[in-house]
Design a protein around this motif. Structure first.
Motif, PDB file in Angstrom:
ATOM      1  N   HIS A 165      48.756  35.466  40.329  1.00 14.94           N
ATOM      2  CA  HIS A 165      47.352  35.621  39.956  1.00 14.94           C
ATOM      3  C   HIS A 165      46.432  35.511  41.170  1.00 14.94           C
ATOM      4  O   HIS A 165      45.401  36.195  41.230  1.00 14.94           O
ATOM      5  CB  HIS A 165      46.975  34.590  38.896  1.00 14.94           C
ATOM      6  N   ASP A 166      46.803  34.687  42.141  1.00 20.22           N
ATOM      7  CA  ASP A 166      45.971  34.561  43.344  1.00 20.22           C
ATOM      8  C   ASP A 166      45.882  35.893  44.099  1.00 20.22           C
ATOM      9  O   ASP A 166      44.810  36.255  44.614  1.00 20.22           O
ATOM     10  CB  ASP A 166      46.536  33.486  44.269  1.00 20.22           C
ATOM     11  N   LEU A 168      46.186  38.892  42.774  1.00 26.45           N
ATOM     12  CA  LEU A 168      45.355  39.795  41.988  1.00 26.45           C
ATOM     13  C   LEU A 168      43.878  39.410  42.084  1.00 26.45           C
ATOM     14  O   LEU A 168      43.006  40.281  42.175  1.00 26.45           O
ATOM     15  CB  LEU A 168      45.806  39.793  40.533  1.00 26.45           C
ATOM     16  N   LYS A 169      43.609  38.113  42.069  1.00 22.93           N
ATOM     17  CA  LYS A 169      42.212  37.671  42.182  1.00 22.93           C
ATOM     18  C   LYS A 169      41.614  38.070  43.528  1.00 22.93           C
ATOM     19  O   LYS A 169      40.465  38.533  43.594  1.00 22.93           O
ATOM     20  CB  LYS A 169      42.114  36.157  41.991  1.00 22.93           C
ATOM     21  N   THR A 171      42.424  40.578  45.325  1.00 23.28           N
ATOM     22  CA  THR A 171      42.189  42.028  45.265  1.00 23.28           C
ATOM     23  C   THR A 171      40.912  42.334  44.513  1.00 23.28           C
ATOM     24  O   THR A 171      40.068  43.121  44.965  1.00 23.28           O
ATOM     25  CB  THR A 171      43.381  42.726  44.598  1.00 23.28           C
ATOM     26  N   CYS A 172      40.742  41.707  43.357  1.00 22.70           N
ATOM     27  CA  CYS A 172      39.543  41.944  42.556  1.00 22.70           C
ATOM     28  C   CYS A 172      38.278  41.477  43.265  1.00 22.70           C
ATOM     29  O   CYS A 172      37.245  42.164  43.252  1.00 22.70           O
ATOM     30  CB  CYS A 172      39.671  41.226  41.212  1.00 22.70           C
ATOM     31  N   ASP A 173      38.365  40.299  43.908  1.00 22.03           N
ATOM     32  CA  ASP A 173      37.177  39.713  44.522  1.00 22.03           C
ATOM     33  C   ASP A 173      36.634  40.544  45.681  1.00 22.03           C
ATOM     34  O   ASP A 173      35.451  40.426  46.033  1.00 22.03           O
ATOM     35  CB  ASP A 173      37.485  38.299  45.019  1.00 22.03           C
ATOM     36  N   TYR A 179      35.300  40.955  38.327  1.00 20.00           N
ATOM     37  CA  TYR A 179      36.464  41.727  37.912  1.00 20.00           C
ATOM     38  C   TYR A 179      37.612  40.835  37.443  1.00 20.00           C
ATOM     39  O   TYR A 179      38.196  41.065  36.374  1.00 20.00           O
ATOM     40  CB  TYR A 179      36.959  42.613  39.059  1.00 20.00           C
ATOM     41  N   TYR A 180      37.987  39.843  38.250  1.00 24.53           N
ATOM     42  CA  TYR A 180      39.211  39.090  37.911  1.00 24.53           C
ATOM     43  C   TYR A 180      39.105  38.371  36.566  1.00 24.53           C
ATOM     44  O   TYR A 180      39.998  38.524  35.722  1.00 24.53           O
ATOM     45  CB  TYR A 180      39.576  38.108  39.022  1.00 24.53           C
ATOM     46  N   TYR A 183      39.170  41.114  33.823  1.00 20.55           N
ATOM     47  CA  TYR A 183      40.413  41.859  33.676  1.00 20.55           C
ATOM     48  C   TYR A 183      41.596  40.946  33.321  1.00 20.55           C
ATOM     49  O   TYR A 183      42.547  41.384  32.670  1.00 20.55           O
ATOM     50  CB  TYR A 183      40.707  42.653  34.949  1.00 20.55           C
ATOM     51  N   LYS A 184      41.534  39.680  33.735  1.00 22.27           N
ATOM     52  CA  LYS A 184      42.556  38.726  33.313  1.00 22.27           C
ATOM     53  C   LYS A 184      42.465  38.498  31.813  1.00 22.27           C
ATOM     54  O   LYS A 184      43.488  38.498  31.102  1.00 22.27           O
ATOM     55  CB  LYS A 184      42.399  37.394  34.051  1.00 22.27           C
ATOM     56  N   ILE A 205      46.352  41.378  35.267  1.00 19.28           N
ATOM     57  CA  ILE A 205      45.065  42.024  35.023  1.00 19.28           C
ATOM     58  C   ILE A 205      45.299  43.336  34.286  1.00 19.28           C
ATOM     59  O   ILE A 205      46.351  43.960  34.409  1.00 19.28           O
ATOM     60  CB  ILE A 205      44.269  42.299  36.324  1.00 19.28           C
TER      61      ILE A 205
END
Length: 295
Positions: A165-166, A168-169, A171-173, A179-180, A183-184, A205
């Motif tokens: 998750h880190d 993906l977060k 990437t979103c941030d 977003y995170y 989308y989560k 996500i």
């Protein structure tokens, strides 16, 4: 050239750019997965490393003309029991019933274009998580990106869930701090097996209808979701693929796969979209595990 011609040309260029990226990402992922096959030293190391086999397919449209197609890349190896990394670019006309479910489809008289990559990996080892990832670009009278990834461990390791998750977060941030969490939550809600009231995995996500008004930024984000997957998942596989497992652990893996199959056949939107648009059933149902069990 008038503005309508310019807009149409721009859209065609965007279609070409998006479909080329999905093919490039497919190639990168297949290479990374074959490298993992080569690096195995644990169970099944006495077998030959797996390699992807590709099969192309074409779909006829409603009047019998070509409606695009795709390429399946399937590997049955010694690390990956079954993994598919499929790409497709299709076009045609939605049925009158189905077009009501797709944004902009009624205004386009049902005409659509769609390109994307879809990946599902089922592993030999119950200690290595299964995973799903897809990204896509869809055009009707509107256009948008969608996709996401979710991790499906048989035995959750909380630190690795957090690590996944880190990535993906982060990437979103880069694009929007909203977003995170958005989308989560979308992923958690979407990948709930409602008839069992249990999540399919540990989340990730999921996003759809992404059209911020800045196509290039939305495309960059979609690309970075693919790159994030390519960063984190091979690391998780390599970390556990050489560990020994028991028959009891394998039995639990097969039961969990049964739940996975139930979700994909009952709830999955990609399965429904593929079958409702005349996609290749073999490619659409690639996500199903090679072996599963129901207690």
């Amino acid at each position: 050239m008038n503005s309508t011609d310019t807009t149409a040309e721009l859209l065609e260029n965007r279609k070409t750019e998006a479909s080329a990226w999905f093919e490039d990402l497919r190639n990168q992922i297949c290479k990374a997965f074959e490298d993992l096959e080569d690096e195995l030293t644990g169970t099944n190391a006495d077998q030959e490393p797996g390699r992807f086999e590709r099969k192309t397919w074409q779909r006829p449209d409603q009047v019998g003309e070509t409606g695009g197609g795709g390429t399946m890349s399937i590997m049955r190896g010694r690390v990956f029991e079954k993994v598919g990394v499929n790409i497709s670019t299709v076009h045609g006309t939605f049925s009158e019933q189905f077009r009501k479910e797709i944004p902009g489809a009624e205004e386009s008289e049902g005409k659509f274009w769609a390109s994307g990559l879809s990946l599902v990996a089922h592993m030999h080892s119950p200690l290595v998580p299964a995973i799903h990832m897809n990204t896509r670009f869809i055009v009707t009278s509107k256009s948008w990106f969608g996709g996401g990834t979710d991790l499906n461990p048989m035995y959750e390791i909380e630190a690795e869930t957090q690590e996944f998750h880190d990535v993906l977060k982060a990437t979103c941030d880069k694009y929007d701090p909203a977003y995170y969490p958005k989308y989560k939550e979308w992923c958690d809600d979407y990948f709930m097996i409602k008839h069992w009231n249990e999540p399919r995995g540990v989340g990730g996500i999921f996003f759809d209808y992404l059209d911020s008004g800045d196509w290039q930024t939305d495309f960059n984000f979609t690309q970075d979701v693919g790159r994030a997957f390519l960063d984190i998942y091979p690391r998780l596989v390599a970390r556990h693929m050489n560990e020994n497992w028991t028959e009891e652990q394998r039995e639990w893996q097969l039961i969990k796969r049964g739940r996975y199959a139930e979700f994909n056949l009952v709830y999955d939107r990609g399965t429904r979209f593929g079958l409702m648009t005349g996609g290749n059933p073999e490619a659409v149902l690639m996500s199903l595990p090679p072996e599963a069990r129901w207690p």
